[in-house]
Design a protein around this motif. Sequence first.
Motif, PDB file in Angstrom:
ATOM      1  N   PHE A 187      38.998  33.344  32.634  1.00 11.75           N
ATOM      2  CA  PHE A 187      39.956  33.302  33.482  1.00 11.75           C
ATOM      3  C   PHE A 187      40.009  31.731  34.049  1.00 11.75           C
ATOM      4  CE2 PHE A 187      39.334  38.084  34.663  1.00 11.75           C
ATOM      5  CZ  PHE A 187      40.111  38.249  33.320  1.00 11.75           C
ATOM      6  N   HIS A 188      38.851  31.167  34.355  1.00 10.07           N
ATOM      7  CA  HIS A 188      39.159  29.811  34.736  1.00 10.07           C
ATOM      8  C   HIS A 188      39.624  28.597  33.991  1.00 10.07           C
ATOM      9  CE1 HIS A 188      38.193  26.345  37.273  1.00 10.07           C
ATOM     10  NE2 HIS A 188      37.324  25.958  36.462  1.00 10.07           N
ATOM     11  N   GLU A 226      33.588  36.276  31.245  1.00  7.16           N
ATOM     12  CA  GLU A 226      35.140  36.765  31.414  1.00  7.16           C
ATOM     13  C   GLU A 226      35.384  35.994  32.576  1.00  7.16           C
ATOM     14  OE1 GLU A 226      37.629  40.808  31.863  1.00  7.16           O
ATOM     15  OE2 GLU A 226      36.306  40.447  33.514  1.00  7.16           O
ATOM     16  N   LYS A 227      34.727  35.771  33.634  1.00 10.98           N
ATOM     17  CA  LYS A 227      35.229  34.832  34.572  1.00 10.98           C
ATOM     18  C   LYS A 227      35.524  33.309  34.185  1.00 10.98           C
ATOM     19  CE  LYS A 227      34.723  37.986  37.705  1.00 10.98           C
ATOM     20  NZ  LYS A 227      36.064  38.813  38.269  1.00 10.98           N
ATOM     21  N   ARG A 241      47.265  35.550  41.312  1.00 10.80           N
ATOM     22  CA  ARG A 241      46.029  35.154  40.542  1.00 10.80           C
ATOM     23  C   ARG A 241      44.986  35.649  41.451  1.00 10.80           C
ATOM     24  NH1 ARG A 241      46.679  29.280  37.860  1.00 10.80           N
ATOM     25  NH2 ARG A 241      48.657  29.500  36.424  1.00 10.80           N
ATOM     26  N   SER A 288      39.337  41.102  27.339  1.00 11.40           N
ATOM     27  CA  SER A 288      39.838  40.798  28.680  1.00 11.40           C
ATOM     28  C   SER A 288      41.226  40.754  28.801  1.00 11.40           C
ATOM     29  CB  SER A 288      39.284  39.275  29.079  1.00 11.40           C
ATOM     30  OG  SER A 288      37.886  39.283  29.048  1.00 11.40           O
ATOM     31  N   ASN A 289      41.846  40.611  27.805  1.00  8.70           N
ATOM     32  CA  ASN A 289      43.637  40.337  28.005  1.00  8.70           C
ATOM     33  C   ASN A 289      43.695  41.902  27.967  1.00  8.70           C
ATOM     34  OD1 ASN A 289      44.103  37.718  27.695  1.00  8.70           O
ATOM     35  ND2 ASN A 289      44.247  37.865  25.550  1.00  8.70           N
ATOM     36  N   GLY A 349      42.265  33.420  37.536  1.00  9.67           N
ATOM     37  CA  GLY A 349      42.470  34.674  36.644  1.00  9.67           C
ATOM     38  C   GLY A 349      43.450  35.597  37.063  1.00  9.67           C
ATOM     39  N   ASP A 409      37.538  37.537  24.674  1.00  9.61           N
ATOM     40  CA  ASP A 409      38.907  37.163  25.105  1.00  9.61           C
ATOM     41  C   ASP A 409      39.809  38.166  25.022  1.00  9.61           C
ATOM     42  OD1 ASP A 409      37.620  35.062  26.044  1.00  9.61           O
ATOM     43  OD2 ASP A 409      38.810  33.611  24.924  1.00  9.61           O
ATOM     44  N   TYR A 458      43.513  30.010  32.439  1.00 12.14           N
ATOM     45  CA  TYR A 458      44.346  30.014  33.414  1.00 12.14           C
ATOM     46  C   TYR A 458      44.554  28.881  33.999  1.00 12.14           C
ATOM     47  CZ  TYR A 458      45.363  34.970  32.038  1.00 12.14           C
ATOM     48  OH  TYR A 458      45.414  36.145  31.243  1.00 12.14           O
ATOM     49  N   TRP A 514      42.919  43.559  31.827  1.00 14.23           N
ATOM     50  CA  TRP A 514      43.326  43.524  32.909  1.00 14.23           C
ATOM     51  C   TRP A 514      44.935  43.986  32.988  1.00 14.23           C
ATOM     52  CZ3 TRP A 514      47.931  40.949  31.997  1.00 14.23           C
ATOM     53  CH2 TRP A 514      47.984  40.016  31.181  1.00 14.23           C
TER      54      TRP A 514
END
Length: 372
Positions: free
Chosen positions: A288-289, A284-285, A220, A360-361, A225, A357, A292, A364
Amino acid sequence: MAGSDVDCEGPARRGGAARRPGPPGGQGSEAAARCPEPLSTAEAPGEGTALPAWMRLYFYGMHGITLDVLVSSAQLFARIPDLRMLGFSSPYRCLLHSLTHFALEKLYLQQPRCPSVFVFNFLLYPSAHVGLQTLAGQALLLSVGGGPGVAAAPGALDLGLQYVLALYHGQVFLKRFLRLRYHRQRRPQEQRWGAVPAPPPRAGVPAAAGGRRRRARGSRGAGGGPSQGLPDLLRFLFFGMHGFLDEIFFTFFFNVLGQGDGTTSGHTSLWSFFMYGSCSFVVEKLYFHLHYSRGWGTWKRVPVYVIFIYAWELSWGLGLRACGACSWDYSHYPLNFMGLITLLYLPGWIFLSVYQDLLSNVLWRVQYVPAN
């Protein structure tokens, strides 16, 4: 598309790309990491393959729109200095950019077959680029403009500009873009439909025992994230270019449907690059927070996104309006506040929040492999 908590790749990719046998963490894998291979699905490293064709077409169209906006904004500013820095493009040009640059990519990959690197880089490839872009532009004028009299031969300045863009595309953009790799493999616990997506494991990080959803701490990044994916700077650039794409498409269809001035192009502002780039980067941050680390579902996260987006748009609008550079005014819309934000666009922001979202998936799973 509404369920970004569900693995966005679906069951079609459960097979993934098989890795070659070898001891994990051995000398062979270290050498492969140090010496990335050229773009080739067959020759790509075991931990990543070339970007899928659809993804490259997506990038090429978005990148082409960005160049359109930059060039048209500079040309307009040279004639009429305007701090709004307006630029123009259209979905038609986006499609043409996708197709032409996809074809030019195939030509670029033939560079090793040319006996002279200089001739290829400064004559063959730029000539093909200029010729293809000129033909595409003329075809667009004929189809959208409605008659052969609309299309005119490009001038020397236009050809010179296309040559400079060709050098940039071959010597700067493609050299770096084709180093991107896409991770197709998934760990066993991810292969269940509906499982929480997890990033590709890093070397030296053991998988969770028993197929549990809990991942090792090392996999992570900040805020819970994924630690894999594109560097932050490249993500910011991607989101900024995607902001251009969003605004060009929205204003184009707004004009075509008769609510605007009837033009066949969309418009945006250079400031939108920084607005969308920074806003999407922060959202995006948050994703992730909240997803996840805290386990929040999509519709629990979306209100947080929307509140932040409206606050971001209002703050940027106030700053740009103070400088005479604000490119939007919602005063004539219902449910507006100071002419800078309006609830009329709430459905659009909700859609873009969910789509963010999904982006972002995907992002990464993309990694940049620097040249040795």
